[in-house]
Design a protein around this motif. Structure first.
Motif, PDB file in Angstrom:
ATOM      1  N   HIS A 197      44.638 -25.814 -95.199  1.00  0.00           N
ATOM      2  CA  HIS A 197      44.441 -24.578 -95.293  1.00  0.00           C
ATOM      3  C   HIS A 197      43.724 -24.101 -96.555  1.00  0.00           C
ATOM      4  O   HIS A 197      44.006 -24.843 -97.716  1.00  0.00           O
ATOM      5  CB  HIS A 197      45.576 -23.699 -95.265  1.00  0.00           C
ATOM      6  N   LYS A 198      42.658 -23.395 -96.465  1.00  0.00           N
ATOM      7  CA  LYS A 198      41.604 -23.176 -97.396  1.00  0.00           C
ATOM      8  C   LYS A 198      42.254 -22.558 -98.642  1.00  0.00           C
ATOM      9  O   LYS A 198      41.864 -22.854 -99.720  1.00  0.00           O
ATOM     10  CB  LYS A 198      40.562 -22.206 -96.858  1.00  0.00           C
ATOM     11  N   THR A 235      35.457 -28.654-103.038  1.00  0.00           N
ATOM     12  CA  THR A 235      36.622 -28.306-102.292  1.00  0.00           C
ATOM     13  C   THR A 235      37.247 -26.900-102.554  1.00  0.00           C
ATOM     14  O   THR A 235      38.147 -26.551-101.881  1.00  0.00           O
ATOM     15  CB  THR A 235      37.548 -29.221-102.495  1.00  0.00           C
ATOM     16  N   HIS A 236      36.881 -26.124-103.687  1.00  0.00           N
ATOM     17  CA  HIS A 236      37.540 -25.146-104.154  1.00  0.00           C
ATOM     18  C   HIS A 236      36.758 -23.872-104.091  1.00  0.00           C
ATOM     19  O   HIS A 236      35.566 -23.810-104.721  1.00  0.00           O
ATOM     20  CB  HIS A 236      38.115 -25.401-105.748  1.00  0.00           C
ATOM     21  N   ASP A 237      36.975 -22.833-103.245  1.00  0.00           N
ATOM     22  CA  ASP A 237      36.198 -21.830-103.093  1.00  0.00           C
ATOM     23  C   ASP A 237      36.890 -20.517-104.003  1.00  0.00           C
ATOM     24  O   ASP A 237      37.580 -19.791-103.592  1.00  0.00           O
ATOM     25  CB  ASP A 237      35.929 -21.215-101.646  1.00  0.00           C
ATOM     26  N   SER A 260      46.882 -28.595-100.170  1.00  0.00           N
ATOM     27  CA  SER A 260      45.969 -29.311 -99.404  1.00  0.00           C
ATOM     28  C   SER A 260      44.872 -29.711-100.180  1.00  0.00           C
ATOM     29  O   SER A 260      44.320 -30.725-100.032  1.00  0.00           O
ATOM     30  CB  SER A 260      45.512 -28.279 -98.187  1.00  0.00           C
ATOM     31  N   ALA A 261      44.587 -28.941-101.185  1.00  0.00           N
ATOM     32  CA  ALA A 261      43.398 -29.187-102.133  1.00  0.00           C
ATOM     33  C   ALA A 261      43.336 -30.471-102.822  1.00  0.00           C
ATOM     34  O   ALA A 261      42.648 -31.100-102.918  1.00  0.00           O
ATOM     35  CB  ALA A 261      43.247 -27.921-102.977  1.00  0.00           C
ATOM     36  N   TYR A 290      36.347 -17.061-102.848  1.00  0.00           N
ATOM     37  CA  TYR A 290      37.312 -16.672-101.580  1.00  0.00           C
ATOM     38  C   TYR A 290      38.926 -16.642-101.970  1.00  0.00           C
ATOM     39  O   TYR A 290      39.517 -15.506-101.436  1.00  0.00           O
ATOM     40  CB  TYR A 290      37.373 -17.939-100.517  1.00  0.00           C
ATOM     41  N   THR A 291      39.151 -17.501-103.018  1.00  0.00           N
ATOM     42  CA  THR A 291      40.560 -17.073-103.638  1.00  0.00           C
ATOM     43  C   THR A 291      40.703 -15.888-104.434  1.00  0.00           C
ATOM     44  O   THR A 291      41.807 -15.460-104.340  1.00  0.00           O
ATOM     45  CB  THR A 291      40.882 -18.493-104.556  1.00  0.00           C
ATOM     46  N   GLN A 330      41.042 -26.880 -90.525  1.00  0.00           N
ATOM     47  CA  GLN A 330      41.761 -25.880 -90.808  1.00  0.00           C
ATOM     48  C   GLN A 330      42.888 -25.260 -90.177  1.00  0.00           C
ATOM     49  O   GLN A 330      42.566 -24.969 -88.822  1.00  0.00           O
ATOM     50  CB  GLN A 330      40.806 -24.529 -91.160  1.00  0.00           C
ATOM     51  N   GLU A 338      42.471 -33.402-100.435  1.00  0.00           N
ATOM     52  CA  GLU A 338      41.184 -33.295-100.092  1.00  0.00           C
ATOM     53  C   GLU A 338      40.255 -33.666-101.317  1.00  0.00           C
ATOM     54  O   GLU A 338      39.335 -34.545-101.416  1.00  0.00           O
ATOM     55  CB  GLU A 338      40.562 -31.950 -99.812  1.00  0.00           C
TER      56      GLU A 338
END
Length: 237
Positions: free
Chosen positions: A10-11, A218-220, A16-17, A223-224, A34, A20
């Motif tokens: 999940h983003k 990998t990290h937005d 999850s991060a 968005y966060t 996702q 990845e």
């Protein structure tokens, strides 16, 4: 041809991060799928992870669509378990050093990160943990950092770095935006405290991790931040 590896994630999941990040740093081929956690598909629990959590991976078996995983593939869950699996799968990646002492140090760093950094920090963000416990965890981690290297352990990126980096990314957000369920202004206060000379070694290490291309890939952050703004609307003054 390598076996198929699919990462279910999940983003917004820091767990999850970390997986990845390890995959990207190992230059490993993988597919990312996702999972909508509030509306998980029925097949996810029955065919991938009975607990219904991300991250999870399928490995091996036929190369099928991620939403129809094969019963012939191995199913592996829990982020730190997956990190160990990836280190075994890609032994030349450096995710776990070959030296047994350094391997033990990586595992200790992961254990401390999980118990003393992740748990207190994420509780703090949700308004359920204490400011002091966050600082204690950071101080503990700083004590494990060695001089003369940019990495948590040794001279190469490892699972130790992958494990803590998502927490560092969220720490950056709350100290720069003050977004969280904690009292208004506490995030800024934490940021100012971490700028002091006491935390210089931690700050240098954290910035190095935040600047890595794998984290940027990998990290937005935007968005966060947007999610935090919608999630943490009711604040304690």
């Amino acid at each position: 041809m390598s076996e198929q590896l699919t990462l279910y994630l999940h983003k917004l999941s820091p767990y999850s991060a970390k997986v990845e990040l390890a995959l990207v740093e190992a230059n490993a081929p993988y597919r990312a799928y996702q999972i909508d956690l509030p509306n998980k598909p029925e097949w996810f629990a029955s065919k991938v992870n009975p607990v219904g959590k991300v991250p999870a991976v399928t490995y091996g078996g036929p190369n099928v669509d991620p939403d129809d995983p094969s019963p012939l593939s191995a199913k592996i869950a829990e982020s730190n378990v997956i990190l160990e699996f990836l280190a075994d799968l890609y032994p030349d990646s450096g995710l776990l050093p070959k030296d047994p002492v350094l391997r033990a140090k990586v595992r200790l760093f992961i254990d401390v990160t999980t118990k003393q950094v992740e748990a207190p920090l994420y509780d703090f963000i949700r308004g359920q943990g204490s400011y002091d416990n966050v600082l204690k965890g950071i101080e503990y981690i700083q004590g494990l950092l060695e001089e003369g290297t940019d990495f948590a352990v040794g001279d190469h990126y490892s699972n130790a770095d992958a494990c803590i980096s998502p927490a560092l990314a969220r720490l950056k957000i709350i100290t720069e935006t003050d977004l969280g369920k904690f009292p208004v202004g506490t995030g800024y206060k934490l940021g100012e405290e971490l700028k002091g000379p006491k935390f210089a070694k931690f700050r240098k290490y954290a910035q190095g991790m935040l600047d890595r291309p794998s984290l940027k890939q990998t990290h937005d952050e935007e968005y966060t931040i947007t999610f935090f703004k919608t999630r943490f609307t009711e604040r304690v003054q």
